[in-house]
Design an enzyme around this catalytic site. Sequence first.
Site, PDB file in Angstrom:
ATOM      1  N   MET A  84     -14.874  -0.970  -7.561  1.00 20.48           N
ATOM      2  CA  MET A  84     -15.068  -2.627  -8.388  1.00 20.48           C
ATOM      3  C   MET A  84     -16.885  -3.015  -7.995  1.00 20.48           C
ATOM      4  O   MET A  84     -17.772  -3.658  -8.718  1.00 20.48           O
ATOM      5  CB  MET A  84     -14.297  -3.177  -8.569  1.00 20.48           C
ATOM      6  CG  MET A  84     -13.314  -3.534  -9.369  1.00 20.48           C
ATOM      7  SD  MET A  84     -12.375  -4.833  -9.779  1.00 20.48           S
ATOM      8  CE  MET A  84     -12.033  -6.221  -8.525  1.00 20.48           C
ATOM      9  N   GLU A 120     -18.115  -0.230   3.643  1.00 17.08           N
ATOM     10  CA  GLU A 120     -17.545   0.834   4.695  1.00 17.08           C
ATOM     11  C   GLU A 120     -16.218   1.216   4.339  1.00 17.08           C
ATOM     12  O   GLU A 120     -15.791   2.559   4.864  1.00 17.08           O
ATOM     13  CB  GLU A 120     -17.830   0.498   6.266  1.00 17.08           C
ATOM     14  CG  GLU A 120     -18.787   0.927   7.086  1.00 17.08           C
ATOM     15  CD  GLU A 120     -18.852   2.248   7.027  1.00 17.08           C
ATOM     16  OE1 GLU A 120     -18.038   3.379   7.321  1.00 17.08           O
ATOM     17  OE2 GLU A 120     -19.635   2.798   6.853  1.00 17.08           O
ATOM     18  N   GLY A 121     -15.643   0.052   4.078  1.00 13.57           N
ATOM     19  CA  GLY A 121     -14.184   0.327   3.491  1.00 13.57           C
ATOM     20  C   GLY A 121     -14.507   1.579   2.277  1.00 13.57           C
ATOM     21  O   GLY A 121     -13.391   2.692   1.857  1.00 13.57           O
ATOM     22  N   HIS A 122     -14.820   1.580   1.210  1.00 12.68           N
ATOM     23  CA  HIS A 122     -15.121   2.099  -0.110  1.00 12.68           C
ATOM     24  C   HIS A 122     -15.967   3.571   0.967  1.00 12.68           C
ATOM     25  O   HIS A 122     -15.650   4.461  -0.103  1.00 12.68           O
ATOM     26  CB  HIS A 122     -16.390   1.826  -0.421  1.00 12.68           C
ATOM     27  CG  HIS A 122     -15.900   0.320  -2.115  1.00 12.68           C
ATOM     28  ND1 HIS A 122     -16.657  -0.876  -1.061  1.00 12.68           N
ATOM     29  CD2 HIS A 122     -14.686  -0.520  -2.468  1.00 12.68           C
ATOM     30  CE1 HIS A 122     -15.804  -1.828  -1.948  1.00 12.68           C
ATOM     31  NE2 HIS A 122     -14.623  -1.121  -2.073  1.00 12.68           N
ATOM     32  N   GLY A 152      -7.115   1.959  -0.380  1.00  9.98           N
ATOM     33  CA  GLY A 152      -6.926   1.451   0.212  1.00  9.98           C
ATOM     34  C   GLY A 152      -5.950   0.416   0.637  1.00  9.98           C
ATOM     35  O   GLY A 152      -5.828  -0.323  -0.260  1.00  9.98           O
ATOM     36  N   ASP A 176      -5.266  -3.825   0.520  1.00 10.58           N
ATOM     37  CA  ASP A 176      -4.421  -3.896  -0.413  1.00 10.58           C
ATOM     38  C   ASP A 176      -3.651  -3.149  -0.558  1.00 10.58           C
ATOM     39  O   ASP A 176      -2.963  -2.615  -1.620  1.00 10.58           O
ATOM     40  CB  ASP A 176      -5.362  -4.160  -1.978  1.00 10.58           C
ATOM     41  CG  ASP A 176      -6.307  -4.494  -2.167  1.00 10.58           C
ATOM     42  OD1 ASP A 176      -6.896  -5.469  -2.395  1.00 10.58           O
ATOM     43  OD2 ASP A 176      -7.479  -3.790  -2.041  1.00 10.58           O
ATOM     44  N   GLN A 216      -1.275  -3.518  -4.304  1.00 14.88           N
ATOM     45  CA  GLN A 216      -2.207  -2.606  -5.049  1.00 14.88           C
ATOM     46  C   GLN A 216      -1.358  -1.370  -5.518  1.00 14.88           C
ATOM     47  O   GLN A 216      -1.465  -0.349  -5.837  1.00 14.88           O
ATOM     48  CB  GLN A 216      -3.275  -2.782  -5.245  1.00 14.88           C
ATOM     49  CG  GLN A 216      -4.131  -2.056  -6.159  1.00 14.88           C
ATOM     50  CD  GLN A 216      -5.634  -2.151  -6.270  1.00 14.88           C
ATOM     51  OE1 GLN A 216      -5.788  -2.599  -7.079  1.00 14.88           O
ATOM     52  NE2 GLN A 216      -5.981  -1.297  -5.462  1.00 14.88           N
ATOM     53  N   LEU A 219     -12.826  -5.419   5.842  1.00 10.41           N
ATOM     54  CA  LEU A 219     -13.919  -5.492   4.911  1.00 10.41           C
ATOM     55  C   LEU A 219     -13.240  -5.979   3.409  1.00 10.41           C
ATOM     56  O   LEU A 219     -12.820  -5.398   2.932  1.00 10.41           O
ATOM     57  CB  LEU A 219     -14.757  -4.230   5.304  1.00 10.41           C
ATOM     58  CG  LEU A 219     -15.030  -3.585   5.901  1.00 10.41           C
ATOM     59  CD1 LEU A 219     -16.294  -2.490   7.245  1.00 10.41           C
ATOM     60  CD2 LEU A 219     -15.867  -4.931   7.271  1.00 10.41           C
ATOM     61  N   SER A 220     -14.019  -5.884   3.193  1.00 17.52           N
ATOM     62  CA  SER A 220     -13.895  -6.551   1.662  1.00 17.52           C
ATOM     63  C   SER A 220     -15.572  -7.383   0.939  1.00 17.52           C
ATOM     64  O   SER A 220     -16.199  -7.584   1.647  1.00 17.52           O
ATOM     65  CB  SER A 220     -13.290  -8.179   1.908  1.00 17.52           C
ATOM     66  OG  SER A 220     -12.613  -8.444   0.622  1.00 17.52           O
TER      67      SER A 220
HETATM   68  O1  PAF Z   1      -9.247  -2.749  -5.963  1.00 18.99           O
HETATM   69  C1  PAF Z   1      -9.964  -2.086  -6.720  1.00 18.99           C
HETATM   70  O2  PAF Z   1     -11.333  -2.557  -6.860  1.00 18.99           O
HETATM   71  C2  PAF Z   1      -9.592  -2.112  -8.041  1.00 18.99           C
HETATM   72  O3  PAF Z   1      -8.496  -2.937  -8.007  1.00 18.99           O
HETATM   73  C3  PAF Z   1      -9.328  -1.225  -8.750  1.00 18.99           C
HETATM   74  C4  PAF Z   1      -7.717   0.227  -8.429  1.00 18.99           C
HETATM   75  C5  PAF Z   1     -11.045   0.011  -9.241  1.00 18.99           C
HETATM   76  C6  PAF Z   1      -8.910  -1.063 -10.226  1.00 18.99           C
HETATM   77  O4  PAF Z   1     -10.203  -2.508 -10.665  1.00 18.99           O
END
Ligand code: PAF
Length: 294
Positions: free
Chosen positions: A30, A35-37, A148, A151, A154, A185-186
Amino acid sequence: MRTVRTVAELRAELATSRRAGLTIGLVPTMGAFHEGHLSLMRRARTQCEVVVVSLFVNPAQFNDTADLERYPRDERHDAQLAADVGVDYLFAPSPAEVYPPGFATTVSVRGLTETLEGRHRGSRHFDGVTTVVTKLLNMVGPDVAYFGRKDAQQALVIGRLVRDLDMPVRIEVCPTVRDRDGLALSSRNAALRDADREAALSLSRALHAVQEAVAAGERDPDAARRRGWEELQTAEVEPDYLELVSADSLAPVQRIDGDVLAVVAGRVGATRLIDNTLIHVLPAAAASTGNGRP
Ligand code: PAF
């Protein structure tokens, strides 16, 4: 790196690679990259020949419009960061591209979604996540998709979704990236005021306290949990939850044995943060017979 906005354009771009049998990796995000992404993107880059990053702030997974409006957005900066780690395509669709007029389908995973984040954010949250992830997987058609471990719920829900619907994709769950002081990190950390930082750290400290209690031999989840609560109380953080749950089913554990997930969530100022850690204890039976895990 190319930025694409429509599903048709994306499919046209990926068609040649797919025909050539190249491995396609997807990192769903999103935005507001940290750094996590970037660690997910780097992992995808080392494993896949084509790397797609999706950037879509999914309105369907927010239970609170103020939270959706507050969510940080800076596509230009994100695009630069993604290009720097060698991403091939940034897929940044509009809400109308993802949810065209008349959109009427929801993908729902039952059992894993009613607890923890589902209980606190409402059932719409995970329905929103599983619906958009299903769509993104269908749009991109990746061989591997990267998520990651921060979450953790998730990641578990998406694993179940893919398994239940026989989706031809491998889900890779990657380690949480932390700041030097331990804060996970978030994208939401950017909203923390300096004064909130110390309180925010109490989440990872609480998990650490639980881990230490277990390492010292504690097997009663309530007793281990109390050690974590003390850290949160000291920082005056009222958690939404601090639980020890089964790493497979997310059900609360009666005894700390095998793979147990310690999970915590709480609000620091206006910012809601989550964190978790996996605790592995040799199951009692295996420990007494001297047999480890397979
Ligand atoms: O973890 C996230 O950033 C969101 O929940 C995702 C998986 C991109 C879905 O919108």
